[in-house]
Design a protein around this motif. Sequence first.
Motif, PDB file in Angstrom:
ATOM      1  N   ALA A   1       0.834  -1.204   0.000  1.00 12.82           N
ATOM      2  CA  ALA A   1       0.000   0.000   0.000  1.00 12.82           C
ATOM      3  C   ALA A   1       0.871   1.258   0.000  1.00 12.82           C
ATOM      4  O   ALA A   1       0.517   2.272  -0.581  1.00 12.82           O
ATOM      5  N   TYR A   2       2.029   1.169   0.630  1.00  9.60           N
ATOM      6  CA  TYR A   2       2.948   2.305   0.735  1.00  9.60           C
ATOM      7  C   TYR A   2       3.466   2.722  -0.639  1.00  9.60           C
ATOM      8  O   TYR A   2       3.609   3.886  -0.951  1.00  9.60           O
ATOM      9  N   GLN A   3       3.772   1.726  -1.478  1.00  7.45           N
ATOM     10  CA  GLN A   3       4.366   1.987  -2.785  1.00  7.45           C
ATOM     11  C   GLN A   3       4.056   0.806  -3.686  1.00  7.45           C
ATOM     12  O   GLN A   3       3.983  -0.323  -3.209  1.00  7.45           O
ATOM     13  N   GLU A   4       3.893   1.058  -4.987  1.00  2.85           N
ATOM     14  CA  GLU A   4       3.657  -0.051  -5.919  1.00  2.85           C
ATOM     15  C   GLU A   4       4.842  -1.012  -5.870  1.00  2.85           C
ATOM     16  O   GLU A   4       5.992  -0.590  -5.842  1.00  2.85           O
TER      17      GLU A   4
ATOM     18  N   VAL B   1      -1.149 -14.705  -3.667  1.00  2.96           N
ATOM     19  CA  VAL B   1      -2.484 -14.825  -4.265  1.00  2.96           C
ATOM     20  C   VAL B   1      -3.467 -13.893  -3.549  1.00  2.96           C
ATOM     21  O   VAL B   1      -4.249 -13.178  -4.190  1.00  2.96           O
ATOM     22  N   GLN B   2      -3.411 -13.860  -2.217  1.00  2.00           N
ATOM     23  CA  GLN B   2      -4.311 -12.975  -1.456  1.00  2.00           C
ATOM     24  C   GLN B   2      -4.043 -11.505  -1.770  1.00  2.00           C
ATOM     25  O   GLN B   2      -4.980 -10.715  -1.893  1.00  2.00           O
ATOM     26  N   LEU B   3      -2.779 -11.139  -1.903  1.00  2.00           N
ATOM     27  CA  LEU B   3      -2.431  -9.745  -2.224  1.00  2.00           C
ATOM     28  C   LEU B   3      -2.967  -9.354  -3.604  1.00  2.00           C
ATOM     29  O   LEU B   3      -3.448  -8.239  -3.791  1.00  2.00           O
TER      30      LEU B   3
ATOM     31  N   ASN C   1      -6.852  -9.046  -3.443  1.00  2.00           N
ATOM     32  CA  ASN C   1      -7.273  -7.833  -2.730  1.00  2.00           C
ATOM     33  C   ASN C   1      -6.726  -6.559  -3.379  1.00  2.00           C
ATOM     34  O   ASN C   1      -6.782  -5.482  -2.790  1.00  2.00           O
ATOM     35  N   ASN C   2      -6.135  -6.727  -4.568  1.00  2.00           N
ATOM     36  CA  ASN C   2      -5.624  -5.612  -5.369  1.00  2.00           C
ATOM     37  C   ASN C   2      -4.501  -4.810  -4.695  1.00  2.00           C
ATOM     38  O   ASN C   2      -4.324  -3.632  -4.963  1.00  2.00           O
TER      39      ASN C   2
ATOM     40  N   GLU D   1       0.779  -6.267 -11.207  1.00  2.00           N
ATOM     41  CA  GLU D   1       1.989  -6.109 -12.016  1.00  2.00           C
ATOM     42  C   GLU D   1       1.832  -5.046 -13.117  1.00  2.00           C
ATOM     43  O   GLU D   1       2.752  -4.278 -13.377  1.00  2.00           O
ATOM     44  N   THR D   2       0.663  -4.963 -13.733  1.00  2.00           N
ATOM     45  CA  THR D   2       0.431  -3.958 -14.782  1.00  2.00           C
ATOM     46  C   THR D   2       0.497  -2.561 -14.186  1.00  2.00           C
ATOM     47  O   THR D   2       1.148  -1.668 -14.738  1.00  2.00           O
ATOM     48  N   ARG D   3      -0.159  -2.390 -13.063  1.00  2.00           N
ATOM     49  CA  ARG D   3      -0.164  -1.083 -12.385  1.00  2.00           C
ATOM     50  C   ARG D   3       1.254  -0.701 -11.974  1.00  2.00           C
ATOM     51  O   ARG D   3       1.676   0.444 -12.127  1.00  2.00           O
TER      52      ARG D   3
END
Length: 156
Positions: A19-22, A47-49, A52-53, A57-59
């Motif tokens: 959440a802090y950084q991509e 998988v959980q990460l 839960n978005n 990898e694209t972002r």
Amino acid sequence: MNQFFTQKEALQKLEHFCAYQERCHAEVVTKLYSLKMSPDEIDTIVVQLIENNFLNETRFACSFARGKHRIKSWGRIRITNELKARQISSTNITLALKEIAEEYETTFDQLAEKAWNSILEKNTLKKRKKFCDYMLRRGYESHLVYDKVTTLEKES
């Protein structure tokens, strides 16, 4: 640090980390190994990460390309190589490069002008070499760099 984490604690820690950084998958996996998690636990947490978005990898690739281009003025080649080093898929690399397409030429021209004018070398060949080396190190395509150096040389 001999601290062991439960899967739930590790998941919370990694959610904060993402959440802090991509982040890319490789960074997350490395972080989980440093927390002494087993490969099965790592797979479950990753998988959980993703679900839960927190991990996308694209972002990550698009954000990385935009940031490195705008802040460090990197070219396509350097960005591509850095993304490949982080095991990003070629599909995501292509999408990331589309993010910087509009401003690419403007950034290139501004950086080239600034670099050319800052090189105080009197010998034209040495100045050309310094300029080209600098721009190529920044990750710009050689045909762009050589065309630009010719243009700048005629102007000065």
